[in-house]
Design a protein around this motif. Structure first.
Motif, mmCIF file in Angstrom:
data_model
loop_
_atom_site.group_PDB
_atom_site.id
_atom_site.type_symbol
_atom_site.label_atom_id
_atom_site.label_comp_id
_atom_site.label_asym_id
_atom_site.label_seq_id
_atom_site.Cartn_x
_atom_site.Cartn_y
_atom_site.Cartn_z
ATOM 1 N N PRO A 1 45.343 -10.949 18.523
ATOM 2 C CA PRO A 1 46.316 -10.536 19.541
ATOM 3 C C PRO A 1 47.056 -9.264 19.135
ATOM 4 O O PRO A 1 47.151 -8.919 17.946
ATOM 5 C CB PRO A 1 47.286 -11.718 19.612
ATOM 6 C CG PRO A 1 46.597 -12.845 18.918
ATOM 7 C CD PRO A 1 45.684 -12.235 17.911
ATOM 8 N N ASP A 2 47.581 -8.564 20.128
ATOM 9 C CA ASP A 2 48.413 -7.395 19.873
ATOM 10 C C ASP A 2 49.699 -7.799 19.162
ATOM 11 O O ASP A 2 50.124 -8.958 19.224
ATOM 12 C CB ASP A 2 48.771 -6.714 21.197
ATOM 13 C CG ASP A 2 47.653 -5.807 21.692
ATOM 14 O OD1 ASP A 2 46.660 -5.616 20.959
ATOM 15 O OD2 ASP A 2 47.779 -5.289 22.820
ATOM 16 N N PRO A 3 50.349 -6.835 18.510
ATOM 17 C CA PRO A 3 51.649 -7.131 17.878
ATOM 18 C C PRO A 3 52.705 -7.520 18.906
ATOM 19 O O PRO A 3 52.560 -7.266 20.103
ATOM 20 C CB PRO A 3 52.015 -5.807 17.197
ATOM 21 C CG PRO A 3 50.751 -5.032 17.116
ATOM 22 C CD PRO A 3 49.916 -5.454 18.270
ATOM 23 N N HIS A 4 53.769 -8.127 18.415
ATOM 24 C CA HIS A 4 54.972 -8.446 19.182
ATOM 25 C C HIS A 4 54.776 -9.581 20.178
ATOM 26 O O HIS A 4 55.580 -9.756 21.092
ATOM 27 C CB HIS A 4 55.517 -7.205 19.903
ATOM 28 C CG HIS A 4 55.507 -5.962 19.072
ATOM 29 N ND1 HIS A 4 56.151 -5.875 17.856
ATOM 30 C CD2 HIS A 4 54.885 -4.748 19.259
ATOM 31 C CE1 HIS A 4 55.956 -4.674 17.343
ATOM 32 N NE2 HIS A 4 55.191 -3.979 18.167
ATOM 33 N N ARG A 5 53.712 -10.362 19.988
ATOM 34 C CA ARG A 5 53.468 -11.534 20.830
ATOM 35 C C ARG A 5 53.444 -12.761 19.920
ATOM 36 O O ARG A 5 52.418 -13.069 19.336
ATOM 37 C CB ARG A 5 52.154 -11.385 21.591
ATOM 38 C CG ARG A 5 52.188 -10.285 22.651
ATOM 39 C CD ARG A 5 50.802 -9.915 23.117
ATOM 40 N NE ARG A 5 50.836 -9.057 24.290
ATOM 41 C CZ ARG A 5 51.023 -7.741 24.264
ATOM 42 N NH1 ARG A 5 51.193 -7.147 23.090
ATOM 43 N NH2 ARG A 5 51.042 -7.030 25.373
ATOM 44 N N THR A 6 54.572 -13.404 19.763
ATOM 45 C CA THR A 6 54.759 -14.508 18.806
ATOM 46 C C THR A 6 54.070 -14.185 17.481
ATOM 47 O O THR A 6 53.362 -15.009 16.904
ATOM 48 C CB THR A 6 54.248 -15.844 19.377
ATOM 49 O OG1 THR A 6 52.864 -15.733 19.759
ATOM 50 C CG2 THR A 6 55.072 -16.276 20.566
#
Length: 485
Positions: A340-345
């Motif tokens: 997943p991309d950063p800044h997502r839990t």
């Protein structure tokens, strides 16, 4: 009639030359629209408020006209003088913006970039199927997951739309694509036009952007447009009645199927979980008695993908990819290789008994709710621009999880009031610093937290009051955590 001439332009290969087009906005979308229309030979004038020297220089290079003034009255006067035959609006312009209402009142056709893209999708002989994804939360992750699964199945695919790559840039790729996975915001859906996606999904629905749309009903109606004209599969969240009603009321191509996803045992036309295994009953020939196994929850946990909202994203993406013929084994391969991309839990690590999680992408209450539900003993960093949404119910629902809270952002007053109503004597710290906001917030959270706690940045609000973007907010949080530990 001018409007009839514009309406008849439904192909890249039609004659767009000398058409006067006003493009509203000079962000990434506005520039892509201008660049495309200049290539087609139209006379283009970009009207925008915020100066952008680099893009303005590029407009001069490609041969587009431009006008920049922050005042609506000056922009309107320029639009009237240009006398456009077509107006193409960037997503941020509200439905009641003076320039778009002027165009409607004068019989000028108004499109968004998605409608323009649908009309121009045949530039190459390889005309892509569109898979369209919206939802209050999870859009970007599910769009990326779906594209990743389709690529694992051997298809040439790209994500586009609200995810960051404008749809028009994707459509102008000289090789073309088999599939374009289009993330759609409610702003884009407001001016969607008549498109016919191969498959579509609304992942969830909760109040958001009410100030922009003018209310919850208008926001729901915008989201529901994603299903209109769907050809093969309408994928919806069976735990969310709002998305199910969207499918029930949608005008789709005859034969399109409703495919549900959820965290429970799935019905015959659904995706879900059976004994810890994610399964597909939607596309199995014997789906009334059998299912394809995709991946286990334990395998997702090994990759930090086992939070309930993330599992739902995986199931929705799998349903969309399976609708396009990707085999279950390829779906499984894609899931276990997805990052997943950063800044997502995003779990930043553990130090001195505290776990630090960056969920800056949680720009509304629905997203923060999903993150909080997966945790206990939380020090919550919350606040920003609330966008007209009442946060009291979110605080009330999760008060039992909270060790305390740290409040940032300009809309602090309602957040502080809700926290003080529901947290009793537990500590609530307000950050009123003009700079180094995250440094102060992280220090305050560390002072409240006890060993075993999780410090969670999940603001439940937009970021533009104090930061450039949610990503900037997340980066600053990560830098402050790194400095602290």
């Amino acid at each position: 009639m001018v409007a009839e001439r514009v309406s008849a332009l439904t192909s890249w290969h039609h004659d767009w030359s000398r058409l006067r087009v006003a493009v509203l906005g000079l962000g990434v979308t506005g520039f892509s629209v201008a660049d495309t229309l200049v290539e087609l030979g139209a006379r283009v004038r970009v009207i925008h408020g915020a100066p952008d020297p680099e893009r303005e220089r590029l407009l001069d290079v490609i041969g587009s006209e431009r006008f920049c003034d922050e005042a609506d009255a000056a922009q309107l006067a320029d639009l009237e003088a240009f006398d456009p035959e077509l107006v193409v609006v960037s997503p941020g312009y509200r439905p009641d913006h003076p320039l778009t209402t002027w165009a409607a009142a004068h019989g000028v056709t108004v499109w968004g970039d998605i409608e323009l893209g649908w009309r121009l999708r045949d530039k190459t002989e390889r005309v892509a199927d569109w898979i369209c994804i919206t939802g209050t939360n999870g859009k970007t992750t599910t769009t990326q997951l779906t594209a990743h699964m389709l690529a694992a199945g051997g298809l040439r695919v790209t994500p586009a739309g609200n995810i960051g790559t404008p749809i028009l840039d994707a459509l102008r790729d000289p090789q073309g694509y088999d599939v374009i996975v289009v993330e759609l915001s409610s702003f884009q859906l407001e001016r969607l036009g008549e498109i016919s996606p191969f498959a579509s999904a609304c992942l969830n629905f909760a109040d958001d952007h009410l100030d922009w749309h003018g209310g919850a009903d208008a926001y729901w109606a915008a989201k529901a447009k994603v299903y209109a004209g769907t050809q093969v599969a309408c994928v919806y969240n069976r735990a969310d009645p709002a998305t199910e009603r969207m499918v029930e009321e949608a005008d789709v191509v005859e034969g399109a199927r409703a495919i549900s996803f959820g965290l429970d045992t799935p019905p015959p036309s659904g995706f879900g979980i059976v004994e810890g295994i994610l399964v597909d009953r939607g596309f199995h020939v014997g789906r009334r008695a059998e299912a394809y196994e995709l991946v286990t929850v334990a395998e997702l946990a090994e990759r930090d993908l086992a939070a309930p909202h993330m599992v739902q994203n995986v199931l929705a993406a799998a349903a969309l990819a399976r609708s396009r013929g990707v085999e279950p084994a390829d779906i499984a391969t894609a899931i276990v290789s997805f990052v997943p991309d950063p800044h997502r839990t995003q779990r930043l690590g553990e130090h001195a008994g505290l776990v630090w999680i960056d969920d800056s992408k949680a720009t509304n209450a629905h997203a923060a709710d999903a993150s909080l539900r997966a945790l206990q003993d939380v020090v919550w960093i919350v606040g920003g621009l609330l966008k007209g949404v009442d946060i009291d119910e979110l605080v009330s629902t999760h008060a039992h999880r909270l060790r305390g809270a740290v409040v940032i952002g300009v809309d602090r007053a309602p957040v502080l009031a809700a926290l003080r109503r529901h947290l009793g004597e537990r500590p609530v710290t307000e950050i009123d610093a003009p700079s180094e906001i995250m440094v102060a917030a992280v220090a305050a959270a560390a002072a409240i937290a006890q060993p075993g706690d999780t410090v969670l940045l999940s603001p439940a609000a937009a970021s533009m009051d104090q930061f450039d973007s949610y990503a900037d907010r997340g980066r600053r949080f990560q830098a402050a955590v790194h400095e602290l530990v």
